[in-house]
Design an enzyme around this catalytic site. Structure first.
Site, mmCIF file in Angstrom:
data_model
loop_
_atom_site.group_PDB
_atom_site.id
_atom_site.type_symbol
_atom_site.label_atom_id
_atom_site.label_comp_id
_atom_site.label_asym_id
_atom_site.label_seq_id
_atom_site.Cartn_x
_atom_site.Cartn_y
_atom_site.Cartn_z
ATOM 1 N N HIS A 400 -15.374 43.861 -6.067
ATOM 2 C CA HIS A 400 -14.816 45.107 -5.518
ATOM 3 C C HIS A 400 -14.286 46.000 -6.629
ATOM 4 C CE1 HIS A 400 -11.548 47.575 -3.824
ATOM 5 N NE2 HIS A 400 -12.396 47.735 -2.836
ATOM 6 N N CYS A 707 -31.180 47.624 -4.984
ATOM 7 C CA CYS A 707 -29.829 48.183 -4.966
ATOM 8 C C CYS A 707 -28.815 47.203 -5.557
ATOM 9 C CB CYS A 707 -29.430 48.606 -3.564
ATOM 10 S SG CYS A 707 -29.527 47.275 -2.386
HETATM 11 C C1 PEP Z 1 -26.916 42.395 -3.635
HETATM 12 O O1 PEP Z 1 -26.790 41.286 -3.164
HETATM 13 O O2 PEP Z 1 -27.554 42.637 -4.696
HETATM 14 C C2 PEP Z 1 -26.311 43.546 -2.969
HETATM 15 C C3 PEP Z 1 -26.583 44.785 -3.348
HETATM 16 O O3 PEP Z 1 -25.411 43.281 -1.984
HETATM 17 P P1 PEP Z 1 -23.885 42.868 -2.267
HETATM 18 O O4 PEP Z 1 -23.632 43.019 -3.732
HETATM 19 O O5 PEP Z 1 -23.056 43.767 -1.439
HETATM 20 O O6 PEP Z 1 -23.881 41.448 -1.804
#
Ligand code: PEP
Ligand code: MG
Length: 761
Positions: A400, A707
């Site tokens: 975070h 992402c």
């Molecule tokens: C990921 O797992 O790469 C992702 C973008 O989701 P998070 O970081 O929110 O788990």
């Protein structure tokens, strides 16, 4: 200097009259002559003010009063009060009063009735006509009647001796005697809506107008008491981006008394968009005329009354930065290295440490402090916004603290293990968010880098592979927009939901589904509105049970031995369907409002049944698949290996969540420092899964994207472009770097192909 009359009409004023009417008055006169719709009026000249001081014989006493030590606040306040009283209580010579009264009567004749006028201060220095004293003196609104205008003019004069104005002049090295004041008396626009416009981006100078607007008179925006809607118009393409704010208050004229009052905006108007596209273009057209007239970007105040747009003020933009990037990185000098961690958000800044061990200590973080904490949570965002830098004990590059710092543009170092125990409260340190180092003391020329990213947007390369941006908090929308990204490749809703402070089940138990939907909708609307028509892929909830348990109403969350492999993502929403449906309802409301740029992205999918069931529920809410794209995250090796079966369920896109895909492929906990050395998003196994999915997508016409954090790494971006990915979504601070890497790789591919052809010939 003395030959100027007491009153001059705005239409007779030109830029060379600054010494008589100040910058404000002169610019209004110039604009009237350039046929810009400016409310009419007149100026009481600076010479008239001077004659008032001389003819009444108060000059000596006045300037003697101002001779104080301005660092002594009490003495300064006393001097200011005495000087203002002197100006206010001294009778204005009769002939001056008569000239002002005659001018107001002439204005009455022109308007057909006694008009309400604004009486604005326009200060100037005799020898330095361009000196800016903006905001130091006062303005009086909704004044009616000749006698009242005379009084207001005298009040403007007195405001030249407010404590702030005196302090400012002394610190800037101006003699009080050389500073004069003119009063601009101008017909009030009884605006239904009003605001400000930068004709070009005030940071980068790019040809992109930024318009802010809210309901009622402009004072609410100028004073900062309301958050206005923000509109961004790319001047070349005329493309509009919209961020709708919740406008709680408005300043209006009381129809009975004529006084200016602040009142609540009716509920239905609070989140309503203030300006239509057509109004935006009219305001922009005027802005461009003014910019052309002056030959430089302008900061303009506008108002709309009964459909007519007026310009009430314009001044040059002075904040455009040049060559900002060059200053960002600094030598390490002699300073002692105190701590190391992971550089999570770039920028180098010095400040005072504030150690925060519990939420009730957040108020201790003041503007410019270095916030040091074990780990951040969504409740801490307001304090993180005030902080100059953030340092945490725990967390990795996808924690975070790392995500939010990057979005806020605040330098951050995470995962130092011992910052809260090793640093001390009040200690002065420098945080290097690029290298992940904390130094003792202040480093020479240390400064944050965020503006550098924005500065290069003006010359952004166009890429065939789209480059998008990741977002988690609505507050970062402006910065995300400033990257010039082609859309949002990941909007994480869990930060918004956890940020509400109450568990989604709390809303359900208290029968407050609507409140949850409204709150979530507000955050998402900000982003989809700003980026419209560029796509925004909104991911449904993906928060592990241990994060949810912390919230009010979260006591029932199950205790899981390994939350990372537990009840999270789409598997949870398919059981906890009421929470899923509330999220979908927010999307539906936005789609019904015309936001056809939304993509619904399902996290942690591992079996085609999950896609089928989720789509059934989406359809049951009444969401029309023609108006929305639906896609899945590829975060579990299973989903990569059976991608054909998932595509067969009918999906429009996939996006690689490499943070999870890496941890599940390699059996390496992404949050565990002990195994961090094994965490490698470019491990051949991870790359093989990604490549396989991209090839399947390209065969079937499904868009592919990334992402996860790896998408912010230019080297990874190069590999993905060669694999044929459709888009890459990076963190705000990385968009520019990634876009450059993508552009270069695309050119190389073309060059290689051309060379191959030549060799064949
Ligand atoms: C990921 O797992 O790469 C992702 C973008 O989701 P998070 O970081 O929110 O788990
Ligand atoms: Mg993930």
């Amino acid at each position: 200097m003395t030959d100027k009359p007491t009153v001059v009409w705005l239409e007779d004023v030109r830029i060379e009259d600054v010494p008589s009417v100040g910058g404000k008055g002169a610019s209004l006169g110039e604009m009237i002559n350039a046929e810009i719709p400016v409310p009419r009026g007149f100026c009481v000249t600076a010479q008239a003010f001077r004659r008032f001081l001389d003819d009444t014989g108060i000059s000596n006493e006045l300037f003697a009063t101002l001779d104080v030590n301005v660092d002594d606040t009490k003495a300064l306040d006393e001097a200011a009060k005495k000087a203002k009283d002197l100006v206010l209580k001294t009778k204005m010579p009769e002939h001056m009063q008569n000239d002002i009264i005659a001018a107001y009567e002439e204005l009455t004749k022109r308007e057909g009735a006694e008009p309400f006028v604004a009486v604005r201060s326009s200060a100037t220095a005799e020898d330095i006509p361009e000196a800016s004293f903006a905001g130091q003196q006062e303005t009086f609104l909704n004044i009616k009647g000749a006698e009242n205008v005379v009084v207001a003019v005298q009040k403007c004069w007195a405001s030249l001796y407010g404590a702030r104005a005196i302090f400012y002049r002394v610190k800037q090295g101006f003699e009080h005697e050389s500073v004069n004041i003119s009063a601009v008396v101008q017909k009030m626009v009884d605006s239904d809506k009003s605001g400000v416009m930068f004709t070009s981006n005030p940071t980068t100078g790019a040809p992109e107008a930024i318009i802010e607007g809210s309901w009622g008179l402009g004072e609410a925006i100028v004073s900062g008491s309301v958050s206005p809607d923000t509109y961004r118009i790319e001047r070349m393409t005329r493309e509009i981006g919209v961020i709708i704010a919740t406008k709680k208050i408005m300043v209006v004229k009381d129809p009975k008394t004529g006084a200016t009052i602040t009142k609540d905006v009716p509920a239905y108007m609070q989140t309503k968009r203030v300006l239509s596209d057509e109004e935006l273009y009219r305001i922009l057209d005027l802005g461009e005329l003014i910019e052309d007239h002056y030959g430089s970007p302008q900061d303009v105040e506008w108002a709309i009354e009964k459909g007519q747009v007026y310009i009430v003020q314009s001044r040059p933009v002075t904040t455009i930065k040049k060559e900002e990037g060059a200053k960002a990185t600094v030598s390490t000098g002699e300073q002692e290295k105190l701590l190391e961690g992971l550089g999570a958000s770039p920028g180098q800044i010095s400040g005072r440490v504030k150690i925060i061990l519990s939420l009730d200590e957040l108020d201790r973080v003041l503007q410019g402090d270095i916030m040091v904490t074990r780990m951040t949570s969504p409740d801490m965002v307001p304090a993180m916004r005030r902080a100059a830098a953030i340092v945490t004990d725990e967390g990795g590059l996808t924690s975070h603290a790392a995500i939010v710092s990057r979005e806020l543009g605040v330098p951050a170092v995470v995962g130092t293990k011992e910052a809260t125990s090793k640093l001390t409260d009040g200690q002065i340190v420098t945080v290097d968010g690029e290298r992940g180092i904390i130094y003792s003391g202040i480093l020479e020329r240390a400064e944050a880098a965020p503006a550098a990213a924005a500065a290069a947007v003006a010359a952004k390369p166009v890429t065939a592979t789209e480059v998008k941006v990741n977002l988690s908090i609505a507050e970062a929308t402006e910065r995300a927009m400033a990257t010039g990204a082609d859309g949002v490749g990941l909007l994480r809703v869990e930060h918004m939901i956890i940020g509400l402070g109450k568990h989604p089940h709390w809303y359900i138990e208290h029968n407050k589904h609507d409140e949850f939907i409204r709150e979530l909708e507000k955050g998402i609307r900000t982003v989809v509105g700003a980026f419209f028509p560029r796509p925004v892929w909104v991911r449904t909830l993906d928060a592990p049970t241990d994060e949810f348990r912390e919230m009010e109403g979260g006591e029932e969350e199950p205790h899981e031995p390994n939350p990372m492999l537990g009840w999270r993502g789409i598997r949870r929403d398919l059981q906890d369907t009421e929470v899923f449906k509330m999220q979908l309802q927010t999307f539906k409301n936005l789609i019904d409002d015309g936001y056809t740029n939304i993509g619904i992205m399902l996290p942690l999918v591992q079996h085609p049944d999950e896609v089928r069931k989720a789509k059934e529920i989406i359809a049951s809410i009444g969401i029309d698949f023609k108006k929305v794209d639906v896609g899945i995250m590829i975060e579990v090796p299973a989903s990569a290996l059976i991608i054909e079966d998932l595509i067969a369920e009918g999906i429009d896109f996939v996006s690689f969540g490499t943070n999870d895909l890496t941890q599940y492929t390699l059996a390496v906990d992404r949050n565990n420092e002990n195994v961090a050395y094994l965490y490698n998003e470019e491990h051949p196994a991870v790359l093989k899964l990604i490549d396989y999915v991209i090839q399947c997508c390209n065969k079937t016409g499904v868009m592919s994207s990334i992402c996860g954090q790896a998408g912010s790494d230019p080297d990874m971006a190069k590999k993905l472009v060669r694999m044929g990915i459709s888009s890459i979504s990076a963190n705000i601070d990385a968009v520019e770097r990634v876009r450059d890497a993508v552009a270069r790789t695309e050119k190389q591919i073309i060059l290689e192909a051309a060379r191959d052809l030549t060799e064949e010939e």
